[in-house]
Structure formats: C-alpha cells, structure tokens
Write a protein that holds these residues in place. Structure first.
Motif, PDB file in Angstrom:
ATOM      1  N   ALA A 190       0.835  -1.205   0.000  1.00  9.58           N
ATOM      2  CA  ALA A 190       0.000   0.000   0.000  1.00  9.58           C
ATOM      3  C   ALA A 190       0.869   1.253   0.000  1.00  9.58           C
ATOM      4  O   ALA A 190       0.598   2.205  -0.734  1.00  9.58           O
ATOM      5  N   LEU A 191       1.921   1.251   0.803  1.00  8.73           N
ATOM      6  CA  LEU A 191       2.806   2.408   0.875  1.00  8.73           C
ATOM      7  C   LEU A 191       3.526   2.621  -0.457  1.00  8.73           C
ATOM      8  O   LEU A 191       3.608   3.742  -0.953  1.00  8.73           O
ATOM      9  N   PHE A 192       4.015   1.533  -1.058  1.00  7.04           N
ATOM     10  CA  PHE A 192       4.696   1.626  -2.356  1.00  7.04           C
ATOM     11  C   PHE A 192       3.751   2.218  -3.397  1.00  7.04           C
ATOM     12  O   PHE A 192       4.112   3.146  -4.117  1.00  7.04           O
ATOM     13  N   ASN A 193       2.541   1.689  -3.474  1.00  9.19           N
ATOM     14  CA  ASN A 193       1.570   2.186  -4.459  1.00  9.19           C
ATOM     15  C   ASN A 193       1.207   3.641  -4.198  1.00  9.19           C
ATOM     16  O   ASN A 193       1.006   4.410  -5.138  1.00  9.19           O
ATOM     17  N   PHE A 194       1.125   4.018  -2.928  1.00 10.50           N
ATOM     18  CA  PHE A 194       0.822   5.393  -2.561  1.00 10.50           C
ATOM     19  C   PHE A 194       1.942   6.330  -3.019  1.00 10.50           C
ATOM     20  O   PHE A 194       1.682   7.415  -3.535  1.00 10.50           O
ATOM     21  N   PHE A 195       3.187   5.907  -2.860  1.00 10.28           N
ATOM     22  CA  PHE A 195       4.333   6.716  -3.267  1.00 10.28           C
ATOM     23  C   PHE A 195       4.474   6.788  -4.786  1.00 10.28           C
ATOM     24  O   PHE A 195       4.963   7.770  -5.319  1.00 10.28           O
ATOM     25  N   ASP A 196       4.077   5.732  -5.485  1.00  7.89           N
ATOM     26  CA  ASP A 196       4.297   5.593  -6.929  1.00  7.89           C
ATOM     27  C   ASP A 196       3.259   6.411  -7.707  1.00  7.89           C
ATOM     28  O   ASP A 196       2.314   5.876  -8.269  1.00  7.89           O
ATOM     29  N   ASP A 197       3.477   7.718  -7.784  1.00 11.55           N
ATOM     30  CA  ASP A 197       2.507   8.641  -8.396  1.00 11.55           C
ATOM     31  C   ASP A 197       2.118   8.256  -9.819  1.00 11.55           C
ATOM     32  O   ASP A 197       0.955   8.319 -10.183  1.00 11.55           O
ATOM     33  N   ASN A 198       3.083   7.878 -10.626  1.00 12.50           N
ATOM     34  CA  ASN A 198       2.775   7.591 -12.027  1.00 12.50           C
ATOM     35  C   ASN A 198       2.462   6.114 -12.275  1.00 12.50           C
ATOM     36  O   ASN A 198       2.253   5.703 -13.412  1.00 12.50           O
ATOM     37  N   GLN A 199       2.414   5.325 -11.203  1.00 13.00           N
ATOM     38  CA  GLN A 199       2.043   3.907 -11.263  1.00 13.00           C
ATOM     39  C   GLN A 199       2.879   3.108 -12.271  1.00 13.00           C
ATOM     40  O   GLN A 199       2.371   2.203 -12.922  1.00 13.00           O
ATOM     41  N   ASP A 200       4.182   3.425 -12.344  1.00  9.98           N
ATOM     42  CA  ASP A 200       5.066   2.685 -13.252  1.00  9.98           C
ATOM     43  C   ASP A 200       5.813   1.553 -12.551  1.00  9.98           C
ATOM     44  O   ASP A 200       6.725   0.969 -13.088  1.00  9.98           O
ATOM     45  N   LYS A 201       5.400   1.267 -11.313  1.00  7.40           N
ATOM     46  CA  LYS A 201       5.972   0.181 -10.513  1.00  7.40           C
ATOM     47  C   LYS A 201       7.421   0.435 -10.129  1.00  7.40           C
ATOM     48  O   LYS A 201       8.195  -0.499  -9.909  1.00  7.40           O
ATOM     49  N   GLY A 202       7.778   1.711 -10.043  1.00  4.19           N
ATOM     50  CA  GLY A 202       9.099   2.118  -9.601  1.00  4.19           C
ATOM     51  C   GLY A 202       9.036   3.514  -9.020  1.00  4.19           C
ATOM     52  O   GLY A 202       8.201   4.316  -9.429  1.00  4.19           O
ATOM     53  N   LEU A 203       9.889   3.777  -8.043  1.00  4.19           N
ATOM     54  CA  LEU A 203       9.904   5.092  -7.399  1.00  4.19           C
ATOM     55  C   LEU A 203      11.129   5.878  -7.833  1.00  4.19           C
ATOM     56  O   LEU A 203      12.258   5.414  -7.705  1.00  4.19           O
ATOM     57  N   SER A 204      10.877   7.072  -8.323  1.00  2.00           N
ATOM     58  CA  SER A 204      11.977   7.999  -8.605  1.00  2.00           C
ATOM     59  C   SER A 204      12.382   8.643  -7.280  1.00  2.00           C
ATOM     60  O   SER A 204      11.674   8.523  -6.271  1.00  2.00           O
ATOM     61  N   LEU A 205      13.499   9.342  -7.284  1.00  3.13           N
ATOM     62  CA  LEU A 205      13.919  10.066  -6.086  1.00  3.13           C
ATOM     63  C   LEU A 205      12.833  11.048  -5.664  1.00  3.13           C
ATOM     64  O   LEU A 205      12.516  11.154  -4.476  1.00  3.13           O
ATOM     65  N   GLU A 206      12.240  11.744  -6.623  1.00  2.76           N
ATOM     66  CA  GLU A 206      11.189  12.709  -6.317  1.00  2.76           C
ATOM     67  C   GLU A 206       9.971  12.033  -5.681  1.00  2.76           C
ATOM     68  O   GLU A 206       9.420  12.527  -4.704  1.00  2.76           O
ATOM     69  N   GLU A 207       9.566  10.877  -6.224  1.00  4.18           N
ATOM     70  CA  GLU A 207       8.420  10.160  -5.650  1.00  4.18           C
ATOM     71  C   GLU A 207       8.727   9.689  -4.229  1.00  4.18           C
ATOM     72  O   GLU A 207       7.862   9.763  -3.353  1.00  4.18           O
ATOM     73  N   LEU A 208       9.939   9.201  -4.004  1.00  5.91           N
ATOM     74  CA  LEU A 208      10.319   8.764  -2.668  1.00  5.91           C
ATOM     75  C   LEU A 208      10.296   9.936  -1.700  1.00  5.91           C
ATOM     76  O   LEU A 208       9.718   9.844  -0.611  1.00  5.91           O
ATOM     77  N   ARG A 209      10.887  11.052  -2.093  1.00  7.93           N
ATOM     78  CA  ARG A 209      10.939  12.232  -1.240  1.00  7.93           C
ATOM     79  C   ARG A 209       9.523  12.732  -0.919  1.00  7.93           C
ATOM     80  O   ARG A 209       9.174  12.944   0.238  1.00  7.93           O
ATOM     81  N   GLU A 210       8.705  12.902  -1.948  1.00  5.80           N
ATOM     82  CA  GLU A 210       7.344  13.409  -1.749  1.00  5.80           C
ATOM     83  C   GLU A 210       6.491  12.428  -0.953  1.00  5.80           C
ATOM     84  O   GLU A 210       5.698  12.830  -0.104  1.00  5.80           O
ATOM     85  N   GLY A 211       6.665  11.134  -1.231  1.00  4.89           N
ATOM     86  CA  GLY A 211       5.920  10.124  -0.495  1.00  4.89           C
ATOM     87  C   GLY A 211       6.270  10.131   0.979  1.00  4.89           C
ATOM     88  O   GLY A 211       5.385  10.080   1.840  1.00  4.89           O
ATOM     89  N   MET A 212       7.556  10.202   1.274  1.00  4.21           N
ATOM     90  CA  MET A 212       7.983  10.218   2.674  1.00  4.21           C
ATOM     91  C   MET A 212       7.453  11.458   3.384  1.00  4.21           C
ATOM     92  O   MET A 212       6.985  11.370   4.524  1.00  4.21           O
ATOM     93  N   GLN A 213       7.486  12.588   2.711  1.00  2.00           N
ATOM     94  CA  GLN A 213       6.957  13.816   3.311  1.00  2.00           C
ATOM     95  C   GLN A 213       5.455  13.710   3.550  1.00  2.00           C
ATOM     96  O   GLN A 213       4.952  14.142   4.583  1.00  2.00           O
ATOM     97  N   SER A 214       4.743  13.098   2.604  1.00  2.00           N
ATOM     98  CA  SER A 214       3.281  13.037   2.695  1.00  2.00           C
ATOM     99  C   SER A 214       2.794  12.150   3.833  1.00  2.00           C
ATOM    100  O   SER A 214       1.671  12.315   4.285  1.00  2.00           O
TER     101      SER A 214
END
Length: 127
Positions: free
Chosen positions: A30-54
């Motif tokens: 659930a956390l991975f999917n929540f962080f994965d904004d573009n749903q490409d099954k991978g987290l960019s640095l930006e997605e990781l940063r924004e996800g952690m902040q959110s």
C-alpha cells in the motif's frame, strides 16, 4: 513495520479469494503504491521524497538521497518494490511505523482492518 497489523488480510477481488498476507507486506504494498505517483511500478527520487513527506517522515533531503542511492541496488535510478521493501525494513523505526499506521488507516476506507484489492490500488506485481 510493527505487529499492530498482524491480523490484516488482503482480499483479492479479482479472484474472489481471501489471501492471508503478512500485514507488513500488505502495508508495504500500500505504501509503495501510494508513493508511486505515475504507477510505473518504480519510485523515482522525487516520488520517494514526496511520499515520505506526505506520510509525515521528517528526513532531510540529503538523507532521502542517501537512502535512494543505497537502496537502488541496480543503479537504474528507480527503486523497485524489492528495493523499497529493503528500505522499509531498515527504516523500521517509530517514525516509519507511525507513517505506515497512518497510511493503513487512510487506505482502509471501511475500517475493517483488511485491505481489498480496490483499497490498496493493486499490486506492484508481487501479489
């Protein structure tokens, strides 16, 4: 990620079968999917940063970048689910437990302490 989710069951609506799943794994999905904004099954640095902040993590930019560099094992610029899982295990602190608990409550729309396929938004290819 804590034992407070130890009774979680994920119901996969596509098969109609209830699959017992470790609560930690369900929360990580659930956390991975929540962080994965573009749903490409991978987290960019930006997605990781924004996800952690959110989810309320208070890591400095340099810490997030260091996590990313450490856990991007294949150095392709993307954190896949297995790499993310390793990061979650290593960050198993009270802050990450709180973040996961908050996310679980937010994702568990009917408050039944289970996550349905619809609630967790699908799997990053592991379930």
């Amino acid at each position: 990620l804590g034992d407070r989710f130890s009774k979680a069951v994920v119901s996969t609506q596509s098969t109609g079968v209830n699959t017992a799943m470790s609560a930690d794994n369900a929360a990580a999905v659930a956390l991975f999917n929540f962080f994965d904004d573009n749903q490409d099954k991978g987290l960019s640095l930006e997605e990781l940063r924004e996800g952690m902040q959110s989810v309320g993590s208070k890591f400095e930019e340099s810490q997030v970048k260091a996590f990313f560099e450490k856990y991007d094992k294949d150095k392709n610029g993307i954190i896949d689910f297995q790499e993310f899982l390793a990061l979650c295990i290593d960050l198993n602190s009270s802050d990450s437990e709180k973040a996961v608990a908050n996310l679980f409550v937010a994702v568990d729309k009917n408050s039944d302490k289970t996550l349905t396929h619809a609630e967790y938004g699908g799997s990053p290819g592991i379930i």
